[in-house]
Design a protein around this motif. Structure first.
Motif, mmCIF file in Angstrom:
data_model
loop_
_atom_site.group_PDB
_atom_site.id
_atom_site.type_symbol
_atom_site.label_atom_id
_atom_site.label_comp_id
_atom_site.label_asym_id
_atom_site.label_seq_id
_atom_site.Cartn_x
_atom_site.Cartn_y
_atom_site.Cartn_z
ATOM 1 N N ALA A 163 0.830 -1.212 0.000
ATOM 2 C CA ALA A 163 0.000 0.000 0.000
ATOM 3 C C ALA A 163 0.860 1.256 0.000
ATOM 4 C CB ALA A 163 -0.928 0.000 1.214
ATOM 5 N N GLY A 164 1.985 1.212 0.685
ATOM 6 C CA GLY A 164 2.854 2.371 0.741
ATOM 7 C C GLY A 164 3.378 2.774 -0.624
ATOM 8 N N ILE A 165 3.651 1.793 -1.469
ATOM 9 C CA ILE A 165 4.154 2.097 -2.805
ATOM 10 C C ILE A 165 3.035 2.650 -3.680
ATOM 11 C CG2 ILE A 165 5.225 1.098 -4.865
ATOM 12 C CD1 ILE A 165 6.611 -0.889 -2.930
ATOM 13 N N ALA A 166 1.839 2.071 -3.559
ATOM 14 C CA ALA A 166 0.691 2.619 -4.289
ATOM 15 C C ALA A 166 0.427 4.052 -3.859
ATOM 16 C CB ALA A 166 -0.541 1.756 -4.051
ATOM 17 N N GLY A 167 0.450 4.296 -2.547
ATOM 18 C CA GLY A 167 0.208 5.637 -2.031
ATOM 19 C C GLY A 167 1.252 6.624 -2.490
ATOM 20 N N MET A 168 2.493 6.199 -2.540
ATOM 21 C CA MET A 168 3.582 7.061 -2.997
ATOM 22 C C MET A 168 3.325 7.549 -4.420
ATOM 23 S SD MET A 168 7.589 5.941 -3.435
ATOM 24 C CE MET A 168 7.162 4.661 -4.638
ATOM 25 N N LEU A 169 2.842 6.666 -5.277
ATOM 26 C CA LEU A 169 2.578 7.024 -6.677
ATOM 27 C C LEU A 169 1.409 7.986 -6.827
ATOM 28 C CD1 LEU A 169 3.101 3.530 -8.341
ATOM 29 C CD2 LEU A 169 4.543 5.567 -8.647
ATOM 30 N N CYS A 170 0.626 8.154 -5.758
ATOM 31 C CA CYS A 170 -0.529 9.061 -5.804
ATOM 32 C C CYS A 170 -0.206 10.464 -5.326
ATOM 33 C CB CYS A 170 -1.675 8.483 -4.966
ATOM 34 S SG CYS A 170 -2.354 6.951 -5.622
ATOM 35 N N THR A 171 1.002 10.693 -4.863
ATOM 36 C CA THR A 171 1.356 11.991 -4.322
ATOM 37 C C THR A 171 1.822 12.946 -5.422
ATOM 38 O OG1 THR A 171 3.680 11.407 -3.954
ATOM 39 C CG2 THR A 171 2.112 10.874 -2.191
ATOM 40 N N PRO A 172 1.832 14.242 -5.146
ATOM 41 C CA PRO A 172 2.365 15.208 -6.110
ATOM 42 C C PRO A 172 3.820 14.931 -6.484
ATOM 43 C CG PRO A 172 1.091 16.349 -4.427
ATOM 44 C CD PRO A 172 1.217 14.931 -3.978
ATOM 45 N N ASP A 173 4.584 14.341 -5.574
ATOM 46 C CA ASP A 173 5.988 14.050 -5.854
ATOM 47 C C ASP A 173 6.181 13.038 -6.975
ATOM 48 O OD1 ASP A 173 6.901 15.807 -3.969
ATOM 49 O OD2 ASP A 173 7.327 14.295 -2.437
ATOM 50 N N ALA A 174 5.138 12.277 -7.290
ATOM 51 C CA ALA A 174 5.243 11.250 -8.333
ATOM 52 C C ALA A 174 4.791 11.758 -9.702
ATOM 53 C CB ALA A 174 4.412 10.029 -7.941
ATOM 54 N N ALA A 175 4.730 13.068 -9.862
ATOM 55 C CA ALA A 175 4.175 13.651 -11.082
ATOM 56 C C ALA A 175 4.977 13.342 -12.341
ATOM 57 C CB ALA A 175 4.044 15.167 -10.924
ATOM 58 N N TRP A 176 6.252 12.972 -12.205
ATOM 59 C CA TRP A 176 7.094 12.736 -13.378
ATOM 60 C C TRP A 176 7.267 11.244 -13.650
ATOM 61 C CZ3 TRP A 176 7.528 15.945 -17.023
ATOM 62 C CH2 TRP A 176 8.569 15.927 -17.960
ATOM 63 N N CYS A 177 6.381 10.445 -13.091
ATOM 64 C CA CYS A 177 6.427 8.985 -13.272
ATOM 65 C C CYS A 177 5.120 8.530 -13.892
ATOM 66 C CB CYS A 177 6.647 8.296 -11.925
ATOM 67 S SG CYS A 177 6.672 6.487 -11.998
ATOM 68 N N THR A 178 5.172 7.980 -15.097
ATOM 69 C CA THR A 178 3.953 7.449 -15.717
ATOM 70 C C THR A 178 4.317 6.330 -16.693
ATOM 71 O OG1 THR A 178 1.822 8.130 -16.680
ATOM 72 C CG2 THR A 178 3.800 8.965 -17.764
ATOM 73 N N GLY A 179 3.364 5.426 -16.905
ATOM 74 C CA GLY A 179 3.568 4.305 -17.812
ATOM 75 C C GLY A 179 4.516 3.250 -17.296
ATOM 76 N N GLN A 180 4.738 3.213 -15.979
ATOM 77 C CA GLN A 180 5.724 2.317 -15.391
ATOM 78 C C GLN A 180 5.087 1.169 -14.615
ATOM 79 O OE1 GLN A 180 8.971 3.037 -16.208
ATOM 80 N NE2 GLN A 180 7.949 4.670 -17.365
ATOM 81 N N VAL A 181 5.812 0.065 -14.530
ATOM 82 C CA VAL A 181 5.480 -1.008 -13.604
ATOM 83 C C VAL A 181 6.495 -0.912 -12.470
ATOM 84 C CG1 VAL A 181 5.182 -3.479 -13.254
ATOM 85 C CG2 VAL A 181 4.572 -2.449 -15.452
ATOM 86 N N VAL A 182 6.030 -0.473 -11.309
ATOM 87 C CA VAL A 182 6.920 -0.145 -10.195
ATOM 88 C C VAL A 182 7.021 -1.331 -9.237
ATOM 89 C CG1 VAL A 182 7.278 1.441 -8.258
ATOM 90 C CG2 VAL A 182 6.311 2.289 -10.413
ATOM 91 N N CYS A 183 8.241 -1.646 -8.849
ATOM 92 C CA CYS A 183 8.476 -2.783 -7.955
ATOM 93 C C CYS A 183 7.735 -2.629 -6.634
ATOM 94 C CB CYS A 183 9.967 -2.930 -7.682
ATOM 95 S SG CYS A 183 10.360 -4.061 -6.331
ATOM 96 N N ALA A 184 6.988 -3.651 -6.252
ATOM 97 C CA ALA A 184 6.329 -3.695 -4.939
ATOM 98 C C ALA A 184 6.450 -5.114 -4.398
ATOM 99 C CB ALA A 184 4.866 -3.276 -5.051
ATOM 100 N N ASN A 185 7.651 -5.698 -4.573
ATOM 101 C CA ASN A 185 7.807 -7.119 -4.238
ATOM 102 C C ASN A 185 9.093 -7.441 -3.483
ATOM 103 O OD1 ASN A 185 9.913 -7.487 -6.415
ATOM 104 N ND2 ASN A 185 8.143 -6.947 -7.691
ATOM 105 N N GLY A 186 9.691 -6.443 -2.860
ATOM 106 C CA GLY A 186 10.850 -6.710 -2.029
ATOM 107 C C GLY A 186 12.093 -7.173 -2.782
ATOM 108 N N GLY A 187 12.104 -6.956 -4.107
ATOM 109 C CA GLY A 187 13.238 -7.370 -4.913
ATOM 110 C C GLY A 187 13.123 -8.788 -5.424
ATOM 111 N N LEU A 188 11.966 -9.422 -5.252
ATOM 112 C CA LEU A 188 11.792 -10.768 -5.801
ATOM 113 C C LEU A 188 11.963 -10.761 -7.311
ATOM 114 C CD1 LEU A 188 9.206 -13.411 -4.707
ATOM 115 C CD2 LEU A 188 9.566 -12.969 -7.113
ATOM 116 N N LEU A 189 11.448 -9.701 -7.944
ATOM 117 C CA LEU A 189 11.613 -9.530 -9.384
ATOM 118 C C LEU A 189 12.360 -8.231 -9.625
ATOM 119 C CD1 LEU A 189 10.897 -10.479 -12.291
ATOM 120 C CD2 LEU A 189 8.884 -9.001 -12.140
ATOM 121 N N MET A 190 13.471 -8.318 -10.300
ATOM 122 C CA MET A 190 14.272 -7.138 -10.603
ATOM 123 C C MET A 190 14.374 -6.956 -12.109
ATOM 124 S SD MET A 190 17.436 -7.312 -7.912
ATOM 125 C CE MET A 190 17.177 -7.501 -6.147
ATOM 126 N N HIS A 191 14.184 -5.723 -12.563
ATOM 127 C CA HIS A 191 14.325 -5.397 -13.990
ATOM 128 C C HIS A 191 15.565 -4.550 -14.189
ATOM 129 C CE1 HIS A 191 10.624 -7.032 -15.606
ATOM 130 N NE2 HIS A 191 9.969 -6.531 -14.575
#
Length: 286
Positions: free
Chosen positions: A258-286
């Motif tokens: 939830a913290g990562i989802a919430g982070m993407l909803c803040t004004p600070d995330a305005a320059w991030c779009t079209g991304q798949v953001v890690c929310a898995n503790g590093g289980l999957l790394m790109h």
């Protein structure tokens, strides 16, 4: 109040009566966001009511539940209509404006089976909820999205779209579809909202617990190599530490996703779009 960066905004969280959805609703509320708690079945009504009362009392926001089945053709539009009716009716005003600032497409189902046993009805049910539901919800919400790029849309994907886990032809495929749509929507809605996805791995709760022993054995190696999934005595609960000895590590706590989802909803995330953001503790790394 400090940290209320979403004060006065309106967010809709689908599948929010429990699990990750409930945690996301609380995260948004803690930032000052008014929250609509969507749920599917009548059996979740009391959970949604209790969560609404909790968020209102704890964070001083508006919160209310709306029952709508996003796996049906009319469920998404009914959710938007009920939300609009609620927020325009109290208090009534001739110049009242209805705006949806945040949409979290969290509702989802997982029906796992190996290739010879896959059923058409499982495919249909999964894709109606996991793929068509978010599409129809965005369609219904478009007239009410901001026009200044301040909107935020977060879609719940999964590491299953990448990892090829046994029995997840349908589920993994549905999550790959939501990732593809995320990128398209980020372009089409660029003047209205940012659009991103997050990709949890194992998360505490009944959905992960319901997986077969074979599935859990197959994912154990991934968990063992995920840097943040190592359970820690004295920090994690004792039962989590004990279970990790068998499973290879601990699942995420819902609040962490939830913290990562919430982070993407803040004004600070305005320059991030079209991304798949890690929310898995590093289980999957790109």
């Amino acid at each position: 109040m400090a940290g209320r960066v979403l004060a006065g905004k309106l967010g809709i969280v689908t599948g929010a009566s429990r699990g990750i959805g409930s945690a996301i609703a609380e995260n948004l509320a803690s930032k000052g966001c008014n929250v609509v708690i969507n749920y599917t079945s009548k059996s979740s009504t009391s959970l949604a009511k209790d969560l609404s009362k909790k968020l209102q009392a704890k964070y001083g926001v508006q919160a209310f539940g709306v029952q709508a089945d996003l796996g049906t053709p009319t469920g998404p539009s009914a959710l938007i209509a009920a939300t609009k009716d609620h927020f325009l009716s109290s208090p009534p005003s001739p110049d009242a404006k209805f705006q949806i600032d945040i949409l979290i497409n969290n509702a989802g189902v997982a029906r796992n089976d190996k290739l010879p046993d896959i059923k058409i009805e499982d495919f249909d049910a999964t894709y109606h909820v996991n793929v068509l539901g978010p599409l129809l919800l965005i369609q219904a919400a478009i007239p009410y999205l901001p026009t200044d790029r301040s909107g935020r849309i977060v879609n719940l994907s999964s590491i299953s779209s990448d990892c090829g886990f046994l029995g997840q032809s349908i589920y993994g495929g549905s999550k790959a579809a939501i990732e593809a749509m995320t990128r398209v929507w980020a372009r089409e809605l660029s003047e209205r909202a940012t659009v991103n996805a997050i990709n949890p791995g194992p998360v505490e709760g009944p959905m992960y617990a319901a997986n077969s022993d074979e599935f859990k054995a197959g994912i154990k190696g991934w968990i063992e190599h995920a840097p943040l999934m190592r359970a820690r005595a004295g920090i994690d609960a004792e039962d989590v530490v004990v279970e990790a000895k068998t499973s290879g590590g601990r699942p995420a706590y819902a609040r962490e996703v939830a913290g990562i989802a919430g982070m993407l909803c803040t004004p600070d995330a305005a320059w991030c779009t079209g991304q798949v953001v890690c929310a898995n503790g590093g289980l999957l790394m790109h």
